[in-house]
Design a protein around this motif. Structure first.
Motif, PDB file in Angstrom:
ATOM      1  N   ARG A 147       2.598   1.757  -3.362  1.00  0.00           N
ATOM      2  CA  ARG A 147       1.688   2.315  -4.374  1.00  0.00           C
ATOM      3  C   ARG A 147       1.534   3.818  -4.195  1.00  0.00           C
ATOM      4  N   SER A 148       1.381   4.249  -2.943  1.00  0.00           N
ATOM      5  CA  SER A 148       1.241   5.690  -2.686  1.00  0.00           C
ATOM      6  C   SER A 148       2.531   6.419  -3.048  1.00  0.00           C
ATOM      7  N   ILE A 170      -1.991   9.912   3.325  1.00  0.00           N
ATOM      8  CA  ILE A 170      -2.404  11.304   3.521  1.00  0.00           C
ATOM      9  C   ILE A 170      -1.172  12.182   3.757  1.00  0.00           C
ATOM     10  N   ALA A 182       2.554   6.757  -6.704  1.00  0.00           N
ATOM     11  CA  ALA A 182       1.546   7.706  -7.185  1.00  0.00           C
ATOM     12  C   ALA A 182       1.934   9.155  -6.877  1.00  0.00           C
ATOM     13  N   THR A 221       0.841  -1.204   0.000  1.00  0.00           N
ATOM     14  CA  THR A 221       0.000   0.000   0.000  1.00  0.00           C
ATOM     15  C   THR A 221       0.877   1.255   0.000  1.00  0.00           C
ATOM     16  N   GLU A 234      -5.102   6.400 -10.001  1.00  0.00           N
ATOM     17  CA  GLU A 234      -5.566   5.036 -10.289  1.00  0.00           C
ATOM     18  C   GLU A 234      -4.688   4.002  -9.619  1.00  0.00           C
ATOM     19  N   SER A 235      -3.442   4.393  -9.349  1.00  0.00           N
ATOM     20  CA  SER A 235      -2.564   3.384  -8.773  1.00  0.00           C
ATOM     21  C   SER A 235      -2.621   3.358  -7.248  1.00  0.00           C
ATOM     22  N   LEU A 236      -3.414   4.238  -6.632  1.00  0.00           N
ATOM     23  CA  LEU A 236      -3.555   4.196  -5.173  1.00  0.00           C
ATOM     24  C   LEU A 236      -4.409   3.000  -4.750  1.00  0.00           C
ATOM     25  N   ASN A 237      -4.069   2.427  -3.623  1.00  0.00           N
ATOM     26  CA  ASN A 237      -4.934   1.442  -2.983  1.00  0.00           C
ATOM     27  C   ASN A 237      -6.294   2.093  -2.705  1.00  0.00           C
ATOM     28  N   VAL A 238      -7.378   1.345  -2.858  1.00  0.00           N
ATOM     29  CA  VAL A 238      -8.721   1.914  -2.726  1.00  0.00           C
ATOM     30  C   VAL A 238      -8.943   2.542  -1.334  1.00  0.00           C
ATOM     31  N   GLY A 239      -8.391   1.919  -0.305  1.00  0.00           N
ATOM     32  CA  GLY A 239      -8.544   2.459   1.047  1.00  0.00           C
ATOM     33  C   GLY A 239      -7.787   3.761   1.225  1.00  0.00           C
ATOM     34  N   VAL A 240      -6.629   3.872   0.573  1.00  0.00           N
ATOM     35  CA  VAL A 240      -5.833   5.101   0.656  1.00  0.00           C
ATOM     36  C   VAL A 240      -6.540   6.234  -0.090  1.00  0.00           C
ATOM     37  N   GLY A 293      -9.342   7.385   1.940  1.00  0.00           N
ATOM     38  CA  GLY A 293      -8.879   8.132   3.106  1.00  0.00           C
ATOM     39  C   GLY A 293      -8.509   9.563   2.752  1.00  0.00           C
ATOM     40  N   GLY A 338      -1.339   2.484   6.451  1.00  0.00           N
ATOM     41  CA  GLY A 338      -1.194   2.811   5.027  1.00  0.00           C
ATOM     42  C   GLY A 338      -1.963   4.072   4.655  1.00  0.00           C
ATOM     43  N   VAL A 339      -3.126   4.259   5.285  1.00  0.00           N
ATOM     44  CA  VAL A 339      -3.936   5.451   5.007  1.00  0.00           C
ATOM     45  C   VAL A 339      -3.244   6.696   5.572  1.00  0.00           C
TER      46      VAL A 339
END
Lengths: 256, 256
Positions: free
Chosen positions: A130-131, A247, A134, A127, B237-243, B246, A242-243
């Motif tokens: 990926r951030s 942020i 991105a 996670t 688009e490449s972020l995890n859905v939860g991120v 958030g 991860g969140v």
């Protein structure tokens, strides 16, 4: 048909020791295999089973992979036995772990570095990777005690990002030395830190993320120029790691 | 010692059908049990094994739980057999699923509603629930096709947040009707949406999050007043859905 030594080579890569000895890692499935061949990572061997050629996308991938790297045709059953996922979609690639040193990555005043200080969970690694990808981070620095980024679960959770962003195994001392030489700042994510919204940084900025249970190590905490938090007060403690990291990266990418 | 019917009752709650029939769900482990007894959720039965009393924190919890709810003493082995986690830490509580209707939750101009449009993964549910709780969302609306929020994995991933924030099973029609009556806005998270940073909303605002693979359903997409994205262009688009969820919640909580 796979020889016994070939299947032993693949199986060894499911364990950290095997990956460290060979400098290789595994990628499974169409999407990751596509990402791998589009990345700077060098493929060393592909295993392809008939089910890959069930779709036009799979056939196209098979053609491109065969042109790039030695490929062995195996049965779907053979491939399934070697897989760590429920379905390989007919392709497994052995890649060469990209070993990048801290000095090789260019840093400037807008660079963001993500530092993993004993982050343990492969899903959290993915996670965060990926951030980092991105938000255009320059590199991920994995300090001792961090989950192996080339663990199959971590590779999967990173959804291709670990193939695109430099991942450097390093120590706090080496990181600090490089950062200081560039006039950079080390920030540590901590629920009791100052709101990152109020700050402006001259980069490069390194953001350290701690262990899921214990948080930042004493050594990293002590070395930080500042502890920073998501600007929602105490409630930040209840965010998934991860969140919270996502942020913070979002906010830092705005202020760099 | 557990009777056969008591262990059947616990086992049934590991499946959605069993939870729907009884209106009960399971909580395992010290932290979640503490969260449960501090929340409005009604405990119906506790199973306690000797290992809970290994620590002062566990002994304190045992005392408080016994004062609140019927408790059965079981062996560590009996409890381990009923558990869905590797370790129960000596406590499992059967709780009453809090059934809240849309009308019962007060909404005002600053309310944020999180709408789950067939989010499938219990881990993603939990991550989103934690963020919703941290950012002070008024409720989580689970549309048809969404993972059961009372699935043991979802409860665990939510780390207590599902015990604190109202979770409403509802339909798009009912949600829209309530939202419109309050002059609210329905936003849909979509990588091709407008940057949420540029917008100011008069609440209440509902943010719909789509399925991990397919995104928002046609019906929800069609009903949205606006599609919104994390302001990082295509890279979102490449972020995890939860991120991604958030960061959107963070930004919306700032603009409400």
């Amino acid at each position: 048909m796979l020889s016994r030594s070939q299947s032993a080579r693949v199986r060894a890569l499911q364990r950290r020791k095997g990956r460290e000895e060979s400098g290789e890692f595994l990628v499974e499935g169409i999407r990751l295999a596509e990402d791998l061949i589009a990345s700077p990572v060098v493929p060393r061997l592909a295993l392809i089973s008939p089910s890959l050629e069930d779709t036009p996308r799979g056939r196209d991938l098979a053609t491109r992979v065969r042109a790039l790297t030695p490929a062995i045709d195996v049965t779907d059953a053979e491939l399934a036995q070697l897989a760590t996922t429920e379905t390989t979609q007919g392709i497994v690639i052995i890649g060469s772990i990209p070993r990048v040193s801290l000095e090789e990555v260019a840093l400037d005043g807008r660079s963001l570095i993500i530092v993993l200080d004993a982050v343990q969970d492969p899903g959290n690694f993915g996670t965060v990777a990926r951030s980092a990808d991105a938000f255009g981070a320059a590199l991920i620095a994995a300090l001792p005690g961090t989950v192996d980024p080339w663990n199959p679960k971590a590779v999967r959770a990173a959804a291709g990002s670990s193939l695109r962003i430099p991942i450097v195994d390093t120590t706090l001392e080496a990181l600090l030395s490089r950062l200081r030489a560039r006039g950079g700042t080390l920030l540590g994510a901590d629920a009791r830190g100052v709101s990152v919204e109020q700050e402006v940084y001259d980069g490069p900025v390194a953001l350290a993320l701690g262990n899921e249970g214990a948080g930042l190590s004493e050594a990293v905490r002590g070395a930080c120029d500042q502890l920073v938090s998501v600007p929602i007060g105490g409630a930040a403690e209840s965010l998934n790691v991860g969140v919270a990291a996502g942020i913070l990266m979002y906010l830092l990418s705005r202020s760099l």
